[in-house]
Design an enzyme around this catalytic site. Structure first.
Site, PDB file in Angstrom:
ATOM      1  N   GLY A 197      38.422  39.629  45.841  1.00 38.59           N
ATOM      2  CA  GLY A 197      37.790  39.355  47.130  1.00 38.59           C
ATOM      3  C   GLY A 197      36.794  40.876  47.331  1.00 38.59           C
ATOM      4  N   GLY A 238      40.932  28.435  43.545  1.00 42.80           N
ATOM      5  CA  GLY A 238      40.333  29.380  42.529  1.00 42.80           C
ATOM      6  C   GLY A 238      41.286  29.688  41.275  1.00 42.80           C
ATOM      7  N   ILE A 245      42.876  32.270  40.912  1.00 43.34           N
ATOM      8  CA  ILE A 245      44.442  32.840  41.402  1.00 43.34           C
ATOM      9  C   ILE A 245      45.592  31.497  41.838  1.00 43.34           C
ATOM     10  CG2 ILE A 245      45.730  33.871  43.222  1.00 43.34           C
ATOM     11  CD1 ILE A 245      43.483  36.082  43.157  1.00 43.34           C
ATOM     12  N   ARG A 266      37.564  17.655  44.303  1.00 41.38           N
ATOM     13  CA  ARG A 266      37.154  17.612  42.802  1.00 41.38           C
ATOM     14  C   ARG A 266      38.514  17.336  42.028  1.00 41.38           C
ATOM     15  NH1 ARG A 266      37.144  23.241  44.030  1.00 41.38           N
ATOM     16  NH2 ARG A 266      38.597  24.708  42.808  1.00 41.38           N
ATOM     17  N   ARG A 307      43.428  36.896  52.493  1.00 39.59           N
ATOM     18  CA  ARG A 307      43.138  38.141  53.237  1.00 39.59           C
ATOM     19  C   ARG A 307      43.875  38.139  54.478  1.00 39.59           C
ATOM     20  NH1 ARG A 307      41.878  40.577  49.476  1.00 39.59           N
ATOM     21  NH2 ARG A 307      39.791  41.472  48.830  1.00 39.59           N
ATOM     22  N   ASP A 322      51.565  39.180  52.286  1.00 34.24           N
ATOM     23  CA  ASP A 322      51.006  40.243  51.224  1.00 34.24           C
ATOM     24  C   ASP A 322      49.807  41.063  52.040  1.00 34.24           C
ATOM     25  OD1 ASP A 322      51.170  42.073  49.003  1.00 34.24           O
ATOM     26  OD2 ASP A 322      49.274  41.002  48.447  1.00 34.24           O
ATOM     27  N   HIS A 366      50.163  44.492  50.738  1.00 34.15           N
ATOM     28  CA  HIS A 366      48.927  44.230  49.860  1.00 34.15           C
ATOM     29  C   HIS A 366      48.912  44.788  48.491  1.00 34.15           C
ATOM     30  CE1 HIS A 366      44.418  43.204  50.300  1.00 34.15           C
ATOM     31  NE2 HIS A 366      44.719  42.932  49.286  1.00 34.15           N
ATOM     32  N   GLY A 383      49.456  42.479  45.711  1.00 30.58           N
ATOM     33  CA  GLY A 383      49.447  41.134  44.928  1.00 30.58           C
ATOM     34  C   GLY A 383      48.681  41.496  43.618  1.00 30.58           C
TER      35      GLY A 383
END
Length: 320
Positions: A83, A154, A156, A179, A235, A258, A282, A284
């Site tokens: 990010g 995405g 991840i 999709r 986030r 996280d 945080h 990850g």
């Protein structure tokens, strides 16, 4: 830590990297490089004037941003984070910004699975019981036969899905646009209202954008099943913290986070004491899986830049 140009006799530093060439490997030794890992004093203004490619040290965004104005020939900023919401607004106009898509997939997916299993199976309760030396058996839900909704799909989320499949759970997918992927259909965000009530576990893997900020609000949470688990590895600001606190305090939902908003979570914040809540700081992407993947990305990007070939993971385009 600042190290000098790795090429003896070179007069212009073109690449500012967090690691020396010898550690990255597979790069020509004639690259004009200076190493700054984000710690200690930053490079001198004079040494930065020729820098055109800057790899931001992981976790050092604030210190790195302060250097942008000292690089008049800067052309590419390569982040080592997936990010880049905290970096993008500072990148000068005309400069290409690339993220680290793929670097954190394995590590973050592992943590997400860990948070899901720990929350569902009550691992924090076991730790507290062990500390108190008490034997507290009980019934807990398994991940098997649960429905997991991945919000954001995405790289991840795709890595997480591959790790969830062996647990015999059903997967639903949502992204900005609908999709089809090899594992099945990805639904549009507009379909969240019909998908949320079907999920036992909701995992957030979204980037933070104007569209996703506060996406998980009171309305979103109200659509989740009683007893459902919210997992956030994206986030903190994607979630309305006050709205989540109301649901947690009422005992209707569980959370494994996280990331939080605010972050770091300050001492005394009620989220620390919320029932059925597991918080990790945080971490990850911060595991042994990070470094080899970061090195591969840096190597590939530098070689492409040097050869004038297209870069990967472009977030914002400049005039290369």
């Amino acid at each position: 830590m600042v190290a000098g140009d790795s090429t003896a006799g070179s007069d212009t530093v073109r690449f500012l990297l967090p690691y020396p060439l010898s550690r990255i490997g597979g790069l020509p030794e004639d690259l004009h490089v200076m190493v700054w890992d984000g710690s200690g004093d930053p490079p001198s203004p004079e040494s930065l004037t020729g820098v055109e490619f800057f790899v931001v040290p992981y976790g050092s965004t604030d210190a790195a941003v302060a250097l942008f104005g000292r690089m008049p020939f800067l052309r590419v900023v390569q982040s080592l984070s997936a990010g880049v919401d905290d970096l993008a607004r500072h990148v000068p106009p005309g400069v290409v910004l690339c993220n680290a898509r793929g670097v954190h997939d394995a590590s973050t997916a592992e943590l997400a699975v860990s948070l899901i299993l720990a929350s569902l199976r009550g691992i924090p309760d076991f730790v507290r019981a062990q500390t108190a030396e008490t034997w507290q058996p009980g019934f807990r839900p398994a991940l098997a036969d649960r429905t997991v909704l991945l919000v954001g799909h995405g790289s991840i989320a795709a890595a997480l899905e591959e790790r969830l499949i062996p647990f015999e759970c059903d997967i639903l997918r949502v992204a900005r646009t609908a999709r089809t992927v090899p594992r099945g259909a990805v639904h549009a965000l507009s379909q969240l209202a019909e998908l949320l009530p079907r999920a036992d576990v909701v995992v957030l893997t979204l980037p933070l954008t104007d569209e996703t900020r506060g996406l998980v609000d009171a309305g979103f949470l109200s659509l989740m099943r009683d007893g459902a688990l919210l997992v956030n590895v994206s986030r903190g600001a994607v979630v309305d913290t006050e709205a989540l606190l109301r649901e947690l305090t009422a005992g209707r939902l569980l959370a494994a986070l996280d990331v939080t908003h605010p972050e770091p979570l300050p001492t005394g914040h009620p989220l620390w004491r919320a029932p059925n809540t597991l918080i990790s700081p945080h971490v990850g992407g911060n595991s042994s899986a990070f470094l080899p993947r970061a090195m591969r990305l840096i190597r590939t990007q530098l070689l492409c830049h040097r050869a004038g070939e297209p870069l990967a993971n472009i977030v914002t385009k400049g005039s290369r």
